[in-house]
Scaffold this motif. Structure first.
Motif, mmCIF file in Angstrom:
data_model
loop_
_atom_site.group_PDB
_atom_site.id
_atom_site.type_symbol
_atom_site.label_atom_id
_atom_site.label_comp_id
_atom_site.label_asym_id
_atom_site.label_seq_id
_atom_site.Cartn_x
_atom_site.Cartn_y
_atom_site.Cartn_z
ATOM 1 N N ARG A 65 -57.140 -51.529 75.704
ATOM 2 C CA ARG A 65 -55.572 -51.337 75.852
ATOM 3 C C ARG A 65 -54.954 -52.028 76.964
ATOM 4 N N PRO A 66 -53.548 -52.379 76.838
ATOM 5 C CA PRO A 66 -52.876 -53.124 77.893
ATOM 6 C C PRO A 66 -52.267 -52.118 78.761
ATOM 7 N N SER A 67 -52.288 -52.560 79.903
ATOM 8 C CA SER A 67 -51.663 -51.526 80.862
ATOM 9 C C SER A 67 -50.186 -51.375 80.734
ATOM 10 N N PRO A 68 -49.304 -50.506 81.204
ATOM 11 C CA PRO A 68 -47.995 -50.322 80.894
ATOM 12 C C PRO A 68 -47.280 -51.719 81.356
ATOM 13 N N VAL A 69 -47.688 -52.325 82.564
ATOM 14 C CA VAL A 69 -47.062 -53.796 82.817
ATOM 15 C C VAL A 69 -47.242 -54.738 81.697
ATOM 16 N N PHE A 70 -48.487 -54.845 81.192
ATOM 17 C CA PHE A 70 -48.919 -55.794 80.408
ATOM 18 C C PHE A 70 -48.398 -55.639 79.144
ATOM 19 N N ARG A 71 -48.133 -54.349 78.576
ATOM 20 C CA ARG A 71 -47.454 -53.978 77.372
ATOM 21 C C ARG A 71 -46.066 -54.294 77.272
ATOM 22 N N GLU A 72 -45.083 -54.160 78.441
ATOM 23 C CA GLU A 72 -43.852 -54.459 78.406
ATOM 24 C C GLU A 72 -43.628 -55.776 78.407
ATOM 25 N N ARG A 73 -44.667 -56.688 78.857
ATOM 26 C CA ARG A 73 -44.512 -58.416 78.931
ATOM 27 C C ARG A 73 -44.766 -58.635 77.255
ATOM 28 N N ILE A 74 -46.049 -57.875 76.630
ATOM 29 C CA ILE A 74 -46.180 -58.180 75.353
ATOM 30 C C ILE A 74 -44.776 -57.931 74.362
ATOM 31 N N ASN A 75 -44.508 -56.662 74.600
ATOM 32 C CA ASN A 75 -43.343 -56.221 73.720
ATOM 33 C C ASN A 75 -41.978 -57.236 73.847
ATOM 34 N N HIS A 76 -42.051 -57.764 75.270
ATOM 35 C CA HIS A 76 -40.774 -58.699 75.388
ATOM 36 C C HIS A 76 -41.150 -59.934 74.529
ATOM 37 N N ALA A 77 -42.110 -60.600 74.609
ATOM 38 C CA ALA A 77 -42.398 -61.680 73.982
ATOM 39 C C ALA A 77 -42.359 -61.345 72.321
ATOM 40 N N ILE A 78 -42.711 -60.302 71.801
ATOM 41 C CA ILE A 78 -42.570 -60.117 70.519
ATOM 42 C C ILE A 78 -41.041 -59.902 70.058
ATOM 43 N N THR A 79 -40.252 -59.298 71.017
ATOM 44 C CA THR A 79 -38.809 -59.425 70.729
ATOM 45 C C THR A 79 -38.194 -60.695 70.652
ATOM 46 N N LEU A 80 -38.781 -61.732 71.711
ATOM 47 C CA LEU A 80 -38.305 -63.065 71.548
ATOM 48 C C LEU A 80 -38.800 -63.630 70.288
ATOM 49 N N ARG A 108 -53.326 -60.321 72.054
ATOM 50 C CA ARG A 108 -53.482 -60.816 70.984
ATOM 51 C C ARG A 108 -53.718 -59.821 70.043
ATOM 52 N N ARG A 109 -54.700 -58.836 70.330
ATOM 53 C CA ARG A 109 -54.860 -57.726 69.504
ATOM 54 C C ARG A 109 -53.767 -56.736 69.386
ATOM 55 N N TYR A 110 -53.013 -56.713 70.540
ATOM 56 C CA TYR A 110 -51.724 -55.706 70.349
ATOM 57 C C TYR A 110 -50.768 -56.436 69.469
ATOM 58 N N ALA A 111 -50.617 -57.629 69.665
ATOM 59 C CA ALA A 111 -49.498 -58.253 68.799
ATOM 60 C C ALA A 111 -49.798 -58.254 67.458
ATOM 61 N N LEU A 112 -51.055 -58.586 67.011
ATOM 62 C CA LEU A 112 -51.426 -58.476 65.646
ATOM 63 C C LEU A 112 -51.383 -57.074 65.152
ATOM 64 N N LYS A 113 -51.255 -55.958 65.792
ATOM 65 C CA LYS A 113 -51.117 -54.545 65.411
ATOM 66 C C LYS A 113 -49.681 -54.508 65.202
ATOM 67 N N GLN A 114 -48.800 -55.271 66.018
ATOM 68 C CA GLN A 114 -47.296 -55.116 65.808
ATOM 69 C C GLN A 114 -46.918 -56.280 64.738
ATOM 70 N N GLY A 115 -47.767 -56.832 63.773
ATOM 71 C CA GLY A 115 -47.453 -57.565 62.706
ATOM 72 C C GLY A 115 -47.093 -59.104 63.133
ATOM 73 N N ILE A 116 -47.388 -59.537 64.079
ATOM 74 C CA ILE A 116 -47.347 -60.947 64.206
ATOM 75 C C ILE A 116 -48.685 -61.651 63.652
ATOM 76 N N PRO A 117 -48.168 -62.749 62.967
ATOM 77 C CA PRO A 117 -49.202 -63.565 62.181
ATOM 78 C C PRO A 117 -50.255 -64.231 63.149
ATOM 79 N N ALA A 118 -51.319 -64.095 62.671
ATOM 80 C CA ALA A 118 -52.651 -64.634 63.728
ATOM 81 C C ALA A 118 -52.383 -66.327 63.949
#
Length: 217
Positions: A65-80, A108-118
């Motif tokens: 699991r990503p830490s809260p800090v890492f999760r925010e970075r991933i979520n922001h990249a997904i938004t972009l 990568r695992r988190y992003a895949l779960k959010q629907g980002i294509p591999a």
């Protein structure tokens, strides 16, 4: 000789003047680093900004699991990515504990779960520092046909990352996470000073390397 050391035009005068000037230059250089960290951290990505990929700098991961800090970075990249400002997402970061998933793999695992294509996710999982994140990324970017990137991280981390990317010859912009764990004023101030000091040391090391290269020609 005693008169020379104690006279205004003597060695003592020039020695003290040199020390004072050196201290002033150091203070000015550190102040410039503080301003650079603050300015970059509060700058907004232009509305028409676009890049081949968003690069998420690694942060702590808790097992899978990503830490809260890492999760925010991933979520922001997904938004972009979802707003079509980048075509791919690149994750960086190794692991400090053998047997655990690397930061990049967790991202990568988190992003895949959010629907980002591999096919639109790249990663490097050997780095242990910001500089290694970017240095180890260069061959991956080259192989993926990625010419420019948007670096995603916490606001006050971005100035140092951009300076390193520039020195490594990577064309980069920066986009700060909209939230950060440093919410209280005292925490933000400490993080600002911490990153300013790290950037100051990085600049000193870079300048030292360049001077030594020039001397040793």
């Amino acid at each position: 000789m005693p008169n020379l050391l104690h006279s205004q035009n003597g060695l003592r005068y020039y020695l003290l003047r040199g020390i004072g000037l050196s201290i002033l230059l150091v203070v000015m250089a550190f102040a410039a680093s503080v301003w650079q960290v603050y300015r970059v951290g509060h700058a907004l990505l232009p509305k028409d900004a676009h890049a081949d990929a968003a690069v998420v700098l690694g942060a702590a991961a808790w097992d899978k699991r990503p830490s809260p800090v890492f999760r925010e970075r991933i979520n922001h990249a997904i938004t972009l990515y979802q707003s079509h400002r980048v075509e791919k997402i690149v994750f960086t970061g190794g692991t400090s504990k053998k047997g655990y998933m690397t930061e990049a793999e967790v991202g990568r695992r988190y992003a895949l779960k959010q629907g980002i294509p591999a096919k639109n996710i790249l990663f490097e999982n050997t780095s242990r520092s910001t500089y290694e994140n970017l240095r180890n990324l260069k061959p991956i970017l080259r192989a993926g046909g990625i010419d420019d990137i948007i670096i995603v991280s916490d606001p006050y981390h971005l100035a140092r990352a951009l300076a390193m990317a520039k020195d490594l010859g990577i064309e980069a912009q920066a986009s700060a996470t909209p939230t950060t764990r440093y919410n209280q004023r005292s925490e933000r101030k400490r993080f600002l000073l911490q990153e300013s000091y790290a950037l100051f040391l990085y600049h000193c090391e870079s300048w030292g390397d360049r001077i030594w290269s020039w001397i040793s020609r």
